[in-house]
Design a protein around this motif. Structure first.
Motif, PDB file in Angstrom:
ATOM      1  N   PHE A   1       0.327   0.482   9.294  1.00 26.50           N
ATOM      2  CA  PHE A   1       0.606   1.523   8.299  1.00 26.50           C
ATOM      3  C   PHE A   1       2.097   1.573   7.981  1.00 26.50           C
ATOM      4  N   ASN A   2       2.936   1.599   9.025  1.00 25.96           N
ATOM      5  CA  ASN A   2       4.386   1.715   8.836  1.00 25.96           C
ATOM      6  C   ASN A   2       5.039   0.419   8.344  1.00 25.96           C
ATOM      7  N   GLU A   3       4.611  -0.712   8.879  1.00 22.19           N
ATOM      8  CA  GLU A   3       5.286  -1.976   8.564  1.00 22.19           C
ATOM      9  C   GLU A   3       4.733  -2.659   7.321  1.00 22.19           C
ATOM     10  N   ASN A   4       3.407  -2.727   7.192  1.00 23.67           N
ATOM     11  CA  ASN A   4       2.805  -3.530   6.120  1.00 23.67           C
ATOM     12  C   ASN A   4       2.511  -2.753   4.844  1.00 23.67           C
ATOM     13  N   TYR A   5       2.062  -1.499   4.991  1.00 27.64           N
ATOM     14  CA  TYR A   5       1.619  -0.758   3.812  1.00 27.64           C
ATOM     15  C   TYR A   5       2.696   0.177   3.268  1.00 27.64           C
ATOM     16  N   MET A   6       3.206   1.068   4.115  1.00 30.10           N
ATOM     17  CA  MET A   6       4.188   2.047   3.651  1.00 30.10           C
ATOM     18  C   MET A   6       5.628   1.532   3.716  1.00 30.10           C
ATOM     19  N   GLU A   7       5.859   0.479   4.479  1.00 26.42           N
ATOM     20  CA  GLU A   7       7.206  -0.120   4.614  1.00 26.42           C
ATOM     21  C   GLU A   7       8.253   0.978   4.861  1.00 26.42           C
ATOM     22  N   THR A   8       8.054   1.717   5.944  1.00 28.71           N
ATOM     23  CA  THR A   8       8.855   2.920   6.191  1.00 28.71           C
ATOM     24  C   THR A   8      10.339   2.641   6.426  1.00 28.71           C
ATOM     25  N   GLU A   9      10.695   1.439   6.835  1.00 32.15           N
ATOM     26  CA  GLU A   9      12.133   1.146   6.978  1.00 32.15           C
ATOM     27  C   GLU A   9      12.813   1.138   5.617  1.00 32.15           C
ATOM     28  N   LYS A  10      12.129   0.643   4.591  1.00 30.92           N
ATOM     29  CA  LYS A  10      12.683   0.627   3.231  1.00 30.92           C
ATOM     30  C   LYS A  10      12.485   1.963   2.517  1.00 30.92           C
ATOM     31  N   PHE A  11      11.346   2.609   2.786  1.00 38.02           N
ATOM     32  CA  PHE A  11      10.983   3.842   2.084  1.00 38.02           C
ATOM     33  C   PHE A  11      10.615   4.913   3.115  1.00 38.02           C
ATOM     34  N   PRO A  12      11.605   5.523   3.753  1.00 38.76           N
ATOM     35  CA  PRO A  12      11.336   6.398   4.904  1.00 38.76           C
ATOM     36  C   PRO A  12      10.709   7.753   4.584  1.00 38.76           C
ATOM     37  N   LYS A  13      10.793   8.221   3.327  1.00 38.18           N
ATOM     38  CA  LYS A  13      10.319   9.581   3.023  1.00 38.18           C
ATOM     39  C   LYS A  13       9.305   9.601   1.899  1.00 38.18           C
TER      40      LYS A  13
END
Length: 196
Positions: free
Chosen positions: A94-106
């Motif tokens: 979820f965090n790495e592949n779909y939401m890419e939370t490092e690039k889009f944290p919020k």
């Protein structure tokens, strides 16, 4: 002697004017603070109900503000704070592949309450909000219905709505299409209080 007297009078007037400006400024600041309510104990839950799997996650890290004079608001969620899921690997994907939370944290939704309501008065209000929903770095204009309850200085906001993954360029690989729904159900329940 007259010049010294005039100087003292002008100095007193200047100090009096300065105090008057300061008092007005403090009153404005205090009044402004009384119109802003901040999120407390906020919860957001999402569900993906796909043919082969139900995925559910939630966070209690909701940050938000409502200005009851202007009927505007903003809500922000750190995407990486979601927990639950069916496994730790699922959360990682979820965090790495779909939401890419490092690039889009919020995730952010900010806008205004369209309906004319007085949120300073106790009551129950069904309202429509309009604003911009930012997810995965993509901003989308949205109208989202909310139920608002005002009781003794606490504003409770509840909302249920769907988000289409394609609207925010969230890509689902073909191999897991039966396990991840193309539309995600969002449930928001948050209390807003005056900051003391």
């Amino acid at each position: 002697m007259i010049e010294v007297y005039k100087f003292k009078i002008n100095k007193i007037r200047a100090i009096s004017l300065l105090f008057a400006i300061l008092i007005v400024f403090l009153k404005i600041q205090y009044a402004d603070a009384q119109t802003r309510y901040y999120a407390k104990d906020g919860k957001i839950k999402f569900e993906s109900d796909a043919p082969l799997e139900l995925i559910s996650a939630h966070t209690e890290k909701v940050l938000g503000i409502i200005d009851v004079d202007k009927n505007v608001f903003a809500i922000s969620i750190p995407v990486a704070s979601f927990k639950g899921f069916n496994s730790s690997l699922q959360r990682e994907h979820f965090n790495e592949n779909y939401m890419e939370t490092e690039k889009f944290p919020k995730g952010i939704f900010k806008g205004s309450i369209i309906d004319k309501v007085d949120l300073k008065k106790n009551g129950f209000y069904k309202v429509m909000t309009e604003g911009k929903l930012l997810l995965h770095g993509v901003e989308k204009s949205r109208k989202i219905p909310c139920e608002i309850t005002v009781r003794d200085g606490v504003i409770t906001v509840k909302s249920n709505f769907k988000v289409q993954l394609v609207d925010h360029k969230i890509k689902i690989p073909t191999v897991v299409r039966q396990k991840i729904s193309e539309s995600i159900f969002i449930d928001l329940n948050s209390n807003f209080v005056l900051k003391k």
